[in-house]
Motif scaffolding. Structure first.
Motif, PDB file in Angstrom:
ATOM      1  N   UNK A  89       0.972  -1.258  -0.119  1.00 14.91           N
ATOM      2  CA  UNK A  89      -0.077   0.122   0.048  1.00 14.91           C
ATOM      3  C   UNK A  89       0.818   1.157   0.008  1.00 14.91           C
ATOM      4  N   UNK A  90       2.061   1.184   0.271  1.00 18.60           N
ATOM      5  CA  UNK A  90       2.724   2.413   0.196  1.00 18.60           C
ATOM      6  C   UNK A  90       2.815   2.918  -1.179  1.00 18.60           C
ATOM      7  N   UNK A  91       2.757   1.995  -2.201  1.00 15.27           N
ATOM      8  CA  UNK A  91       2.861   2.549  -3.452  1.00 15.27           C
ATOM      9  C   UNK A  91       1.261   2.450  -4.289  1.00 15.27           C
ATOM     10  N   UNK A  92       0.546   2.966  -3.435  1.00 18.39           N
ATOM     11  CA  UNK A  92      -1.046   2.662  -3.985  1.00 18.39           C
ATOM     12  C   UNK A  92      -1.215   3.742  -4.880  1.00 18.39           C
ATOM     13  N   UNK A  93      -0.621   5.130  -4.998  1.00 17.38           N
ATOM     14  CA  UNK A  93      -0.854   6.108  -6.076  1.00 17.38           C
ATOM     15  C   UNK A  93      -0.289   5.596  -7.229  1.00 17.38           C
ATOM     16  N   UNK A  94       0.947   5.127  -7.110  1.00 14.22           N
ATOM     17  CA  UNK A  94       1.484   4.694  -8.584  1.00 14.22           C
ATOM     18  C   UNK A  94       0.863   3.413  -9.049  1.00 14.22           C
ATOM     19  N   UNK A  95       0.162   2.485  -8.273  1.00 16.87           N
ATOM     20  CA  UNK A  95      -0.607   1.397  -8.853  1.00 16.87           C
ATOM     21  C   UNK A  95      -1.596   1.854  -9.491  1.00 16.87           C
ATOM     22  N   UNK A  96      -2.359   3.082  -8.825  1.00 20.43           N
ATOM     23  CA  UNK A  96      -3.766   3.301  -9.303  1.00 20.43           C
ATOM     24  C   UNK A  96      -3.513   4.354 -10.568  1.00 20.43           C
ATOM     25  N   UNK A 101      -9.995   0.530 -12.451  1.00 23.74           N
ATOM     26  CA  UNK A 101     -10.986   0.130 -11.180  1.00 23.74           C
ATOM     27  C   UNK A 101     -10.427   0.608  -9.823  1.00 23.74           C
ATOM     28  N   UNK A 102     -11.330   0.807  -8.942  1.00 24.14           N
ATOM     29  CA  UNK A 102     -10.724   1.428  -7.611  1.00 24.14           C
ATOM     30  C   UNK A 102     -10.132   0.460  -6.893  1.00 24.14           C
ATOM     31  N   UNK A 103      -9.368   0.772  -5.885  1.00 22.29           N
ATOM     32  CA  UNK A 103      -8.699  -0.105  -4.905  1.00 22.29           C
ATOM     33  C   UNK A 103      -9.638  -0.011  -3.531  1.00 22.29           C
ATOM     34  N   UNK A 104      -9.598  -1.267  -3.009  1.00 24.55           N
ATOM     35  CA  UNK A 104     -10.221  -1.170  -1.608  1.00 24.55           C
ATOM     36  C   UNK A 104      -8.903  -0.963  -0.754  1.00 24.55           C
ATOM     37  N   UNK A 105      -8.845   0.026   0.136  1.00 26.68           N
ATOM     38  CA  UNK A 105      -7.642   0.174   0.929  1.00 26.68           C
ATOM     39  C   UNK A 105      -7.663  -0.457   2.360  1.00 26.68           C
ATOM     40  N   UNK A 106      -6.548  -1.658   2.345  1.00 29.46           N
ATOM     41  CA  UNK A 106      -6.737  -2.413   3.575  1.00 29.46           C
ATOM     42  C   UNK A 106      -6.152  -1.578   4.881  1.00 29.46           C
ATOM     43  N   UNK A 107      -5.556  -0.671   4.543  1.00 30.60           N
ATOM     44  CA  UNK A 107      -5.224   0.072   5.751  1.00 30.60           C
ATOM     45  C   UNK A 107      -6.054   1.113   6.132  1.00 30.60           C
ATOM     46  N   UNK A 108      -7.005   1.680   5.334  1.00 30.40           N
ATOM     47  CA  UNK A 108      -8.010   2.572   5.812  1.00 30.40           C
ATOM     48  C   UNK A 108      -9.259   1.867   6.510  1.00 30.40           C
ATOM     49  N   UNK A 109      -9.637   0.564   5.833  1.00 29.60           N
ATOM     50  CA  UNK A 109     -10.629  -0.071   6.289  1.00 29.60           C
ATOM     51  C   UNK A 109     -10.194  -0.704   7.619  1.00 29.60           C
TER      52      UNK A 109
END
Length: 244
Positions: A89-96, A101-109
């Motif tokens: 998830x450190x690289x979430x912005x690069x992945x998106x 499609x949207x990403x369900x964020x494990x850390x936010x949940x």
């Protein structure tokens, strides 16, 4: 003619390590209340152990292979995706940037779950890789959801020990799920309890394979497994779209 409604279809990107994605799939099945096959929810899973390591200075090398994995799931019909790896998830912005499609964020949940379960001021002890702890992702998300939270990370020696337990020569990633491994991780977690933690978060998807509430019923504080949190979220999101 009315447009046909599309149900949510979540893709699990696994392989980091391989057992973590398998465990998430198991949780999605076992935590869904069902009496028949058709009561369960559809899920796409791509286990890709060829995704490079997410830790250290070269962690960003994981991004292209994760993007390729998500794109394969997009072609298969996925409407959202989850990465069964906290550190990725450190690289979430690069992945998106590379997917549609949207990403369900494990850390936010997980942070939302901490707020709803433990209120505004828990003392949260974090067990995760050094790379993830240095990123501050969990700390920021927890404080955003629990305004008065105190987030404790490991001191240098137990953190180095934990990283070895996860990915060392005889670590969890090598298949070591022994009672001795469980006891070693429990000892690391205990250092956080000694410093005042009132709840422990296993912020690496390898850790709950051996250290969890069921395996350690006498552990003195609750153990929150983000994999359980996200399994319940996937079930809810998918089931609600099917029932709508």
């Amino acid at each position: 003619m009315a447009e046909e409604k599309q149900n949510e279809l979540v893709a699990v990107i696994g392989g980091m390590g391989p057992m973590a994605g398998v465990k998430l799939q198991e949780l999605i099945v076992t935590r869904r209340k069902a009496s028949r096959d058709c009561d369960h929810i559809p899920v796409l899973t791509y286990t890709n152990p060829q995704i490079p390591p997410r830790i250290g200075d070269f962690g960003v090398q994981c991004v292209p292979e994760i993007i390729r994995s998500v794109q394969a799931m997009e072609r298969a019909g996925a409407t959202q995706f989850i990465i069964a790896c906290n550190t990725a998830h450190i690289f979430k912005s690069e992945i998106l940037d590379g997917v549609k499609i949207p990403m369900i964020d494990l850390i936010q949940e997980t942070a939302k779950n901490l707020s709803s379960t433990f209120g505004a001021a828990p003392v949260v002890g974090m067990l995760g890789t050094l790379s993830l702890m240095k990123s501050g992702l969990y700390q920021d998300c927890i404080v955003a959801e629990c305004a008065q939270a105190n987030v404790l990370t490991l001191e240098a020696e137990p953190q180095a020990n934990l990283d070895k337990l996860i990915q060392g020569q005889n670590g969890i990633k090598s298949g070591n799920l022994s009672p001795e491994m469980r006891d070693a991780i429990q000892a690391v977690a205990q250092t956080l309890v000694t410093r005042g933690a009132t709840v422990i978060v296993t912020a690496c998807t390898e850790l709950p394979l051996v250290f969890n509430a069921d395996a350690c019923p006498s552990f003195p504080v609750p153990i929150v497994d983000p994999m359980v949190v996200i399994a319940d979220h996937i079930i809810s999101v998918t089931a609600n779209s099917m029932d709508a």
